[in-house]
Design an enzyme around this catalytic site. Structure first.
Site, mmCIF file in Angstrom:
data_model
loop_
_atom_site.group_PDB
_atom_site.id
_atom_site.type_symbol
_atom_site.label_atom_id
_atom_site.label_comp_id
_atom_site.label_asym_id
_atom_site.label_seq_id
_atom_site.Cartn_x
_atom_site.Cartn_y
_atom_site.Cartn_z
ATOM 1 N N HIS A 83 -51.069 -24.724 -83.202
ATOM 2 C CA HIS A 83 -51.267 -25.953 -83.426
ATOM 3 C C HIS A 83 -51.655 -25.928 -84.735
ATOM 4 O O HIS A 83 -53.187 -26.113 -85.202
ATOM 5 C CB HIS A 83 -52.896 -25.769 -82.443
ATOM 6 C CG HIS A 83 -53.250 -27.600 -82.114
ATOM 7 N ND1 HIS A 83 -53.455 -28.381 -81.221
ATOM 8 C CD2 HIS A 83 -53.098 -28.161 -83.769
ATOM 9 C CE1 HIS A 83 -53.468 -29.758 -81.886
ATOM 10 N NE2 HIS A 83 -53.233 -29.768 -83.005
ATOM 11 N N THR A 132 -45.039 -31.469 -87.311
ATOM 12 C CA THR A 132 -44.928 -32.954 -87.775
ATOM 13 C C THR A 132 -44.429 -34.048 -87.166
ATOM 14 O O THR A 132 -43.622 -33.349 -86.365
ATOM 15 C CB THR A 132 -44.134 -31.935 -88.733
ATOM 16 O OG1 THR A 132 -44.337 -32.533 -90.366
ATOM 17 C CG2 THR A 132 -42.742 -31.676 -88.804
ATOM 18 N N THR A 133 -45.555 -34.984 -88.097
ATOM 19 C CA THR A 133 -44.257 -36.516 -87.491
ATOM 20 C C THR A 133 -43.308 -37.366 -88.511
ATOM 21 O O THR A 133 -44.023 -36.510 -90.219
ATOM 22 C CB THR A 133 -45.674 -37.752 -88.070
ATOM 23 O OG1 THR A 133 -46.766 -36.645 -87.253
ATOM 24 C CG2 THR A 133 -45.446 -38.422 -87.728
ATOM 25 N N ASP A 138 -46.847 -39.966 -83.834
ATOM 26 C CA ASP A 138 -47.621 -41.154 -84.404
ATOM 27 C C ASP A 138 -48.204 -41.971 -83.578
ATOM 28 O O ASP A 138 -47.621 -42.398 -82.822
ATOM 29 C CB ASP A 138 -47.534 -41.182 -85.729
ATOM 30 C CG ASP A 138 -49.045 -41.613 -86.835
ATOM 31 O OD1 ASP A 138 -49.536 -43.029 -85.658
ATOM 32 O OD2 ASP A 138 -49.249 -40.720 -87.119
ATOM 33 N N GLU A 148 -59.753 -36.867 -77.760
ATOM 34 C CA GLU A 148 -60.146 -36.518 -79.260
ATOM 35 C C GLU A 148 -61.457 -37.258 -79.491
ATOM 36 O O GLU A 148 -62.366 -37.011 -80.852
ATOM 37 C CB GLU A 148 -59.303 -36.523 -80.389
ATOM 38 C CG GLU A 148 -58.192 -35.789 -80.734
ATOM 39 C CD GLU A 148 -57.818 -35.440 -81.895
ATOM 40 O OE1 GLU A 148 -57.335 -34.706 -82.885
ATOM 41 O OE2 GLU A 148 -56.230 -36.380 -81.672
#
Length: 388
Positions: free
Chosen positions: A13, A120-121, A192, A252
């Site tokens: 992660h 990664t986005t 995202d 989260e």
């Protein structure tokens, strides 16, 4: 800390751009400042700050006495998020993405990370000539640019076989003329939470297209207070149907319904799991979904009250599958070795327990059985030279 560096480790992660070096962020921000695109004076002091280690009070005092590396001039939470905003601005250039990728891989390899999954986005910015595909190609160029270590990132039947005899030298070995460190790297493309269903599907299609270059899965991340689960579900279901692995940022923030729906989806892994209720813990443990644990990140973002109260303890004692990770090593001024040190010092785990924790992570990677077997042999070889 020396032992934590020397042991072979698995990182599952790690956000690519959040793992940027402070020095690189300083260079890129200064360049934008010179062009008049940002006010460099407003961010320089934040970049130059470092975060002190996350430990109990006793351990902090001991580290300060033994090593003298605590810095009381620390980044506040608001400054941490200011860095994330800055990173978003400086990563719209292909060369910057390539540089960051190269350095991040080198940094993880330098502390004996033997298998790395970078997430990664993919960014799309037509005005700057960046498409989601060109963004990923810049990442791949960064992997190819690494010269200090051997990087195995293209998954094919020959790669592990060709490397197996020399791959991933013992954790205690030093790089020399005859021995080079080697690292497996796989990529996860992130959806995202600000994106539409169509944009999420575009990312999945790109992952499928780039699969032959080491893209193995999909991550769902971004501001957890934005968007709804139903928006990304079609893309995530399609990704799984096509054989891509899926990991989710889950829990989260406090969102009981979403957490429940995410666990019902049965992803191959989840990250964080900070705001779980009792029903969520029962569901998680019954499904045996591995959890990516990011200790420093969870404390710095105030997702858990104290390190002592972290849910790592309950999951570890329950023998639930978990793996220690960094999340954003650059922004949070940490490393995977540091996360291992924090876990060992805070929860009273010995070297044998930490070694097994690291080795068990092999079973949760998004790679084939041949790669897993190579990694098992690496750990078995390392066990002979490490004091456990």
């Amino acid at each position: 800390m020396e032992w934590c560096v020397s042991v072979p480790k698995i990182e599952l992660h790690a956000h690519l751009n959040g793992s940027i070096r402070d020095s690189t962020l300083l260079d890129l921000a200064r360049a934008l400042g010179d062009k008049g695109l940002i006010d460099f004076s407003q961010v320089e002091h934040v970049i130059l700050k470092r975060l002190s280690p996350i430990y109990t009070h006793f351990c902090v005092l001991k580290l300060e006495f033994d090593y003298g590396y605590l810095n009381t001039d620390n980044r506040s939470l608001s400054e941490v998020f200011k860095l994330f905003d800055l990173i978003h601005i400086v990563t719209t250039d292909h060369s910057s993405i390539t540089r960051i990728t190269k350095e991040v891989v080198e940094d993880f390899a330098s502390e004996n990370v033997v298998y790395l999954e970078l997430r990664t986005t993919p960014k799309k910015n037509d005005s700057l000539g960046m498409s989601k595909r060109s963004y990923v190609e810049a990442v791949l160029e960064g992997l190819r640019a690494v010269s200090s270590v051997d990087v195995a990132f293209i998954p094919n039947s020959e790669e592990p076989v060709n490397l197996s005899s020399t791959l991933l030298s013992d954790a205690s070995d030093k790089c020399n003329g005859n021995t080079r460190k080697k690292i497996f790297v796989r990529l996860l493309l992130s959806i995202d939470r600000r994106e539409t269903t169509e944009a999420a599907m575009e990312t999945v299609m790109l992952a499928l297209e780039m699969r032959r270059f080491g893209v193995v899965g999909i991550d769902l991340s971004g501001n957890p207070a934005v968007g709804e689960w139903i928006t990304y579900l079609p893309a995530l279901m399609f990704a799984r149907q096509q054989g891509l692995y899926v990991t989710l940022h889950c829990g989260e923030v406090s969102n009981s319904k979403e957490i429940h729906n995410m666990l019902d989806f049965l992803p191959q892994r989840i990250g964080h799991a900070c705001f779980f209720e009792e029903e969520h813990w029962r569901k998680l443990k019954s499904s045996n979904i591995p959890v990516e644990i990011c200790l420093t990140s969870n404390i710095r973002t105030l997702s858990v009250p104290t390190i002592d109260a972290h849910h790592f303890v309950d999951l570890y004692n329950a023998k639930h599958p978990l793996v220690l990770c960094t999340d954003d090593s650059g922004v949070f001024s940490t490393s995977l070795s540091n996360e291992y040190k924090i876990a060992a010092s805070t929860f009273g785990l010995g070297q044998k327990e930490m070694f097994e924790l690291s080795k068990n992570s092999i079973e949760f990677i998004f790679a084939d059985d041949v790669v897993k077997e190579v990694l098992r042999k690496t750990f078995d070889s390392a066990a002979k030279s490490l004091t456990l």
